[in-house]
Design a protein around this motif. Structure first.
Motif, PDB file in Angstrom:
ATOM      1  N   UNK A  60     108.237 -25.475  28.829  1.00  0.00           N
ATOM      2  CA  UNK A  60     108.036 -25.641  27.398  1.00  0.00           C
ATOM      3  C   UNK A  60     109.121 -24.886  26.638  1.00  0.00           C
ATOM      4  N   UNK A  61     109.529 -25.428  25.521  1.00  0.00           N
ATOM      5  CA  UNK A  61     110.480 -24.756  24.634  1.00  0.00           C
ATOM      6  C   UNK A  61     109.649 -23.992  23.612  1.00  0.00           C
ATOM      7  N   UNK A  62     109.616 -22.677  23.719  1.00  0.00           N
ATOM      8  CA  UNK A  62     108.768 -21.845  22.865  1.00  0.00           C
ATOM      9  C   UNK A  62     109.507 -21.226  21.689  1.00  0.00           C
ATOM     10  N   UNK A  63     110.607 -21.832  21.291  1.00  0.00           N
ATOM     11  CA  UNK A  63     111.277 -21.373  20.080  1.00  0.00           C
ATOM     12  C   UNK A  63     110.461 -21.822  18.875  1.00  0.00           C
ATOM     13  N   UNK A  64     110.425 -21.015  17.848  1.00  0.00           N
ATOM     14  CA  UNK A  64     109.661 -21.338  16.635  1.00  0.00           C
ATOM     15  C   UNK A  64     110.010 -22.730  16.120  1.00  0.00           C
ATOM     16  N   UNK A  65     111.286 -23.109  16.176  1.00  0.00           N
ATOM     17  CA  UNK A  65     111.719 -24.399  15.644  1.00  0.00           C
ATOM     18  C   UNK A  65     111.248 -25.579  16.498  1.00  0.00           C
ATOM     19  N   UNK A  66     110.752 -25.319  17.696  1.00  0.00           N
ATOM     20  CA  UNK A  66     110.334 -26.392  18.592  1.00  0.00           C
ATOM     21  C   UNK A  66     108.819 -26.608  18.632  1.00  0.00           C
ATOM     22  N   UNK A  67     108.072 -25.753  17.971  1.00  0.00           N
ATOM     23  CA  UNK A  67     106.613 -25.831  18.013  1.00  0.00           C
ATOM     24  C   UNK A  67     106.089 -26.235  16.641  1.00  0.00           C
ATOM     25  N   UNK A  68     105.260 -27.259  16.626  1.00  0.00           N
ATOM     26  CA  UNK A  68     104.620 -27.688  15.376  1.00  0.00           C
ATOM     27  C   UNK A  68     103.443 -26.752  15.114  1.00  0.00           C
ATOM     28  N   UNK A  69     103.501 -26.022  14.011  1.00  0.00           N
ATOM     29  CA  UNK A  69     102.535 -24.956  13.749  1.00  0.00           C
ATOM     30  C   UNK A  69     101.536 -25.267  12.630  1.00  0.00           C
ATOM     31  N   UNK A  70     101.549 -26.474  12.110  1.00  0.00           N
ATOM     32  CA  UNK A  70     100.686 -26.783  10.974  1.00  0.00           C
ATOM     33  C   UNK A  70      99.208 -26.518  11.266  1.00  0.00           C
ATOM     34  N   UNK A  71      98.724 -26.963  12.418  1.00  0.00           N
ATOM     35  CA  UNK A  71      97.312 -26.759  12.755  1.00  0.00           C
ATOM     36  C   UNK A  71      96.999 -25.283  12.970  1.00  0.00           C
ATOM     37  N   UNK A  72      97.922 -24.561  13.598  1.00  0.00           N
ATOM     38  CA  UNK A  72      97.714 -23.122  13.788  1.00  0.00           C
ATOM     39  C   UNK A  72      97.619 -22.415  12.445  1.00  0.00           C
ATOM     40  N   UNK A  73      98.547 -22.719  11.558  1.00  0.00           N
ATOM     41  CA  UNK A  73      98.582 -22.086  10.244  1.00  0.00           C
ATOM     42  C   UNK A  73      97.338 -22.414   9.419  1.00  0.00           C
ATOM     43  N   UNK A  74      96.758 -23.576   9.656  1.00  0.00           N
ATOM     44  CA  UNK A  74      95.567 -23.998   8.913  1.00  0.00           C
ATOM     45  C   UNK A  74      94.285 -23.397   9.498  1.00  0.00           C
ATOM     46  N   UNK A  75      94.401 -22.676  10.610  1.00  0.00           N
ATOM     47  CA  UNK A  75      93.233 -22.077  11.236  1.00  0.00           C
ATOM     48  C   UNK A  75      92.486 -23.043  12.120  1.00  0.00           C
ATOM     49  N   UNK A  76      93.160 -23.548  13.141  1.00  0.00           N
ATOM     50  CA  UNK A  76      92.508 -24.532  14.021  1.00  0.00           C
ATOM     51  C   UNK A  76      91.364 -23.888  14.800  1.00  0.00           C
ATOM     52  N   UNK A  77      90.455 -24.725  15.246  1.00  0.00           N
ATOM     53  CA  UNK A  77      89.259 -24.260  15.936  1.00  0.00           C
ATOM     54  C   UNK A  77      89.555 -23.783  17.353  1.00  0.00           C
ATOM     55  N   UNK A  78      88.782 -22.821  17.783  1.00  0.00           N
ATOM     56  CA  UNK A  78      88.725 -22.384  19.177  1.00  0.00           C
ATOM     57  C   UNK A  78      87.495 -23.068  19.754  1.00  0.00           C
ATOM     58  N   UNK A  79      87.707 -23.936  20.733  1.00  0.00           N
ATOM     59  CA  UNK A  79      86.596 -24.727  21.279  1.00  0.00           C
ATOM     60  C   UNK A  79      86.428 -24.447  22.768  1.00  0.00           C
ATOM     61  N   UNK A  80      85.266 -24.790  23.270  1.00  0.00           N
ATOM     62  CA  UNK A  80      84.959 -24.616  24.680  1.00  0.00           C
ATOM     63  C   UNK A  80      85.220 -25.911  25.432  1.00  0.00           C
ATOM     64  N   UNK A  81      85.901 -25.808  26.565  1.00  0.00           N
ATOM     65  CA  UNK A  81      86.111 -26.928  27.484  1.00  0.00           C
ATOM     66  C   UNK A  81      86.712 -28.157  26.808  1.00  0.00           C
TER      67      UNK A  81
END
Length: 147
Positions: A62-83
């Motif tokens: 995986x390319x883990x550079x900031x410019x390579x990761x779409x962060x919109x869902x993270x920034x919006x507070x995406x859910x932590x779910x089980x399984x």
């Protein structure tokens, strides 16, 4: 993600397989228990790394550079779910960061429901040590081919 397929036909197969799955794949990662804050029910987890990962088609990096990761869902507070069950929400992402160690981490906060408290307690007690992170591959770059 930089896969290394074994031949040209396999390169096409990788793209077809990713397209058929909507680009969705997953990896196992770990909670970082030393970061737990019991007062606000938070803990950090690594959800992406550039460490090579063997897939059926070759090695994924995986390319883990900031410019390579779409962060919109993270920034919006995406859910932590089980399984990977979107109906089984136990928390929320409250922050994320890109490390110099080429890892991307999220700080998650567990909810107050009985289910969320049960899962958080299991994480703190070391019963649940791993986390499975689902992601969508938007771009594949072939770095090399080998027999």
């Amino acid at each position: 993600m930089n896969p290394t397929p074994k031949n040209s036909k396999q390169k096409t197969d990788i793209r077809s397989a990713l397209k058929a799955s909507g680009g969705k794949v997953s990896r196992g990662m770990q909670f970082e228990r030393a970061t737990a804050n019991e007062d606000d029910r938070t803990i950090e987890l690594c959800f992406a790394t550039e460490a090579p990962y063997e897939r059926w088609w070759g090695i994924e990096i995986l390319d883990c550079q900031r410019s390579s990761v779409r962060t919109e869902r993270l920034a919006a507070g995406c859910n932590l779910v089980m399984d990977h069950d979107v109906k089984d929400v136990v928390g929320v992402v409250v922050d994320y960061s890109f490390g110099a160690d080429k890892k991307v981490r999220a700080k998650v906060r567990f909810g107050n429901s009985a289910r969320a408290q049960e899962i958080y307690r299991d994480v703190l007690d070391g019963i649940r040590q791993n986390v499975s992170v689902g992601y969508i591959v938007h771009k594949v770059i072939l770095e090399s081919e080998a027999d």
